[in-house]
Write an enzyme that holds these catalytic residues in place. Sequence first.
Site, PDB file in Angstrom:
ATOM      1  N   CYS A 107       0.808  -1.225   0.000  1.00  0.00           N
ATOM      2  CA  CYS A 107       0.000   0.000   0.000  1.00  0.00           C
ATOM      3  C   CYS A 107       0.839   1.272   0.000  1.00  0.00           C
ATOM      4  O   CYS A 107       0.378   2.311  -0.487  1.00  0.00           O
ATOM      5  CB  CYS A 107      -0.946  -0.009   1.197  1.00  0.00           C
ATOM      6  SG  CYS A 107      -2.225  -1.291   1.100  1.00  0.00           S
ATOM      7  N   ASN A 152      -0.106  -2.182  -7.111  1.00  0.00           N
ATOM      8  CA  ASN A 152      -0.310  -3.061  -5.957  1.00  0.00           C
ATOM      9  C   ASN A 152      -1.794  -3.096  -5.621  1.00  0.00           C
ATOM     10  O   ASN A 152      -2.384  -2.059  -5.352  1.00  0.00           O
ATOM     11  CB  ASN A 152       0.467  -2.554  -4.748  1.00  0.00           C
ATOM     12  CG  ASN A 152       0.048  -3.278  -3.472  1.00  0.00           C
ATOM     13  OD1 ASN A 152       0.397  -4.431  -3.267  1.00  0.00           O
ATOM     14  ND2 ASN A 152      -0.722  -2.612  -2.619  1.00  0.00           N
ATOM     15  N   GLU A 153      -2.376  -4.273  -5.642  1.00  0.00           N
ATOM     16  CA  GLU A 153      -3.781  -4.455  -5.230  1.00  0.00           C
ATOM     17  C   GLU A 153      -4.726  -3.491  -5.938  1.00  0.00           C
ATOM     18  O   GLU A 153      -5.730  -3.053  -5.366  1.00  0.00           O
ATOM     19  CB  GLU A 153      -3.930  -4.333  -3.711  1.00  0.00           C
ATOM     20  CG  GLU A 153      -3.315  -5.499  -2.961  1.00  0.00           C
ATOM     21  CD  GLU A 153      -3.669  -5.502  -1.475  1.00  0.00           C
ATOM     22  OE1 GLU A 153      -4.340  -4.562  -0.998  1.00  0.00           O
ATOM     23  OE2 GLU A 153      -3.276  -6.460  -0.786  1.00  0.00           O
TER      24      GLU A 153
END
Length: 669
Positions: free
Chosen positions: A239, A376-377
Site C-alpha cells: 500500500c 499493488n492491489e
Amino acid sequence: MRKLTTLCLLAVSLMATAQTHVLDVNTNKLGAPVQPTMYGIFFEDINYAADGGLYAEMIKNRSFEFPQHLMGWRAFGKFEVEDDGPFERNPHFVRLENAGHNDKFTGLENEGFFGIAVKEGATYRFSLWARCPKGGKSTLEVSFVDNDTMGEDQRFATVNIDISGSDWKKYTAEITSPRTEPKGALRIFLAGDKATTDVEHISLFPKDTWKGRENGMRKDLAQALADMHPGVFRFPGGCIVEGTDLDSRYQWKNSVGPVENRPLNENRWHYTFGHRFYPDYYQSYGLGFFEYFQLCEDFGCEPLPVISCGLSCQFQNPDPTKPGVHVALDDLDSYIQDALDLVEFANGPVDSKWGKVRADMGHPAPFNLKFLGVGNEQWDYDEAHGGYGPVFTERLKKFNAALRAKYPNLKLIGTTGPNSEGWDFDLLQPRMKQLKVDLYDEHYYRNEQWFLTHGLRYDSYDRKGPKVFAGEYACHGDGKKWNHYETSLYEAAHMTGIERNADIVHMATYAPLFAHVEGWQWRPDAIWFDNLRSFKSVSYYVQQLFAMNKGTNVLTLTMNKKPVAGQDGQDGLFASSVFDKAAGQIIVKVVNTSKQPQAISLNLQGLQGARTAETITLCHDGMDDENCLDNPEKITPKTGSLECEAGKKSTILNDELQPMSFRIYKIKK
C-alpha cells in the site's frame, strides 16, 4: 489393575485398526522445475519495519523535516529552526546559541524510536553536519543519557566534538556504551566557547551494522532475512507504493543519492488505523532502492521492485473519476518514465544517466534486474461495483507497451487485486492473460477454514496463462489474529499446494515481514523485535523450512491416485514432494492438520533397499502458543532420523505423525 489393563488393550486395539495412509512418491520421473524464486520475502514499511527497524538509524527526525520540525526532539535554551540549510530537499536545521549564562544550557535531546537502546561494550557512530555561521568555535557535548536514573549523573557515555568555521562540514565521533540501556536518549549540549552553532542531519548508527556499512542495516534483523534463504525480494511495499494520495506514494528517485538529501515521505500507515495510531511514523528514505538492491545481492535473491501505476489506494479513493485523486490516462508519461529509469538505474551502463547515479553510490556493476511489478492491489470495476471500467488494466497496458519496447527481456508482473476470489478477482484474472503479463500477483489474508479447504487452489489453474506470484498471504486466525502455532501450521499445509503446482506458481512471499513490539499496526508478522532483541515467529520457520528444502523439481505424490490436499478420506493430511539434483535427495513434506496422530507409509517408487531418512519436525501441543522476546525458541524445528525399509519393489518409510505437526523427510537417492 483390571481397569488399567482394559484401557491399554483398548488403546492397542485402536492403533491396530487405525488406517495407514499410503503416500506414493514417484521418484522415477522429474516433474516441473521449482523456480529459484519460489519462496522469498516481501518488505513493506509497516510496523516500523524500516525506520526504527531494519534500517539501523537510531535518531528520529534526524533532519528536522517532520511537519512538526522538532517532533522526536526536546529542545532547550536558546534555539531556532531555520530552513535554508545545505541540502536542497531537506532544508531545515537548528541554530543553537549561547543561553546567556554559564548555568543555562542550550541543546537538543532525541528520544529515538521507542527509546535509544544501547548495549554494554558496543560502539556507536555519531555524525552530524554543523557550522559556526558567525565565526568562532564551539564544542558539542554528545551523551547517552538515562533520564530515569536514580544515580547522580543522567549521562553515562559522552564524547566532545569541536566545531569551527562558517562552512557546513560533516563531523563524526564514536561512543562506546559502558552499559546496556533499553530506554535511553541522546543529548547534545552547546559547550566550550559556545559560538552560535547550526546543526543538521544528526545521525547515530551502531558501528556493527550488517556488512559493516555506514548507512547500514540492523545486523540481527538483516541476518534473519539472510537465514530465510529467499529466492526473491519484493519491495518497497504494498500500500505504501500507492500512497493514500499521489503525494504520499513511494517515489524511488527520492530514495537514491546521498542520504542527507533524500526527502522525507509521509508513511500512509501512521494514520490508517485509529486504534494503533503513530503520528510520528515517517519514511526517511535512508533505506532506499539502492539499499534494497544491495540486500538482494547480499542474499543472493532476485530483486522485485513494485512501482506506482498512477492509482492511489483504491480502498481510500474508490471514485477514480474524482479530479486529482488518480493520474489521468493521458498524464501517465512521467510515471512510465520513472519505470523506464528504474530499469536503467538497476541495469544501465555507468555512462547512462541513472546508471551513473548507481555507480556514484558505489556500485558500478549492474544489479541485473529481471522482474518489475506495476501496481499493488489495484482493480478494475464492473457495472455492479461502480461501473468505472478497466481503470487499472488501461494503465497497465501503457506501462507494458513502453517497458516491453525498451526492455523486451524484463518480466512484468500485474495484479489480481486484494482478494483471492470474488468479482474483482474474477474480472482481473482473465485480463492478466489478455495483457500477456509474465506473472500476476495474488494476495490473500484468510482464516483457518479457508486455508484448510483450498489445498487444491492451484491445481485447476490455466497452464497456458501467466505464472502466479502469491505476493502476500498469511493465515489470520478467526478471532485470534496473532502469530500462534495453529495458523502457522495451516500456512505450511497451504504451501504444499504451492509447491505441488510449481509449474504455474513461480513465487510466493509471506506478509508482513517485520513488526516492532511497541509499534505494530498489523499482525501476524514473520519477525518481531524491540530495540535490542528479536525473535522469529513459527510462520518464519515454516517459510524457512520450505525455502531451504525447495528442491529443483516436483515429484508426483498421491494418495489413492489423488493429490494429498486435505481431501475427503485424507484425514487432514497435506503433502508435496520434490527432488534436489544438487544434493541427490528426495524431499517429502507432510502436514497433519488433524487433532489425531496419523500413520503414514511413504512408498518411494523407483528406490530399492534400506536407507536412513533425515527428518525435520515442527510440532507443539499448545495451539495458541507463540514465540516471544523472552522465549524466542519456544517453538522451533527439530532434526532427527528414521529408517527406511526395503520393500518388494520400492523403499518404504513408515511413520506416525503427531497431531497438528509438520515433518520433512530427506532421503538420498
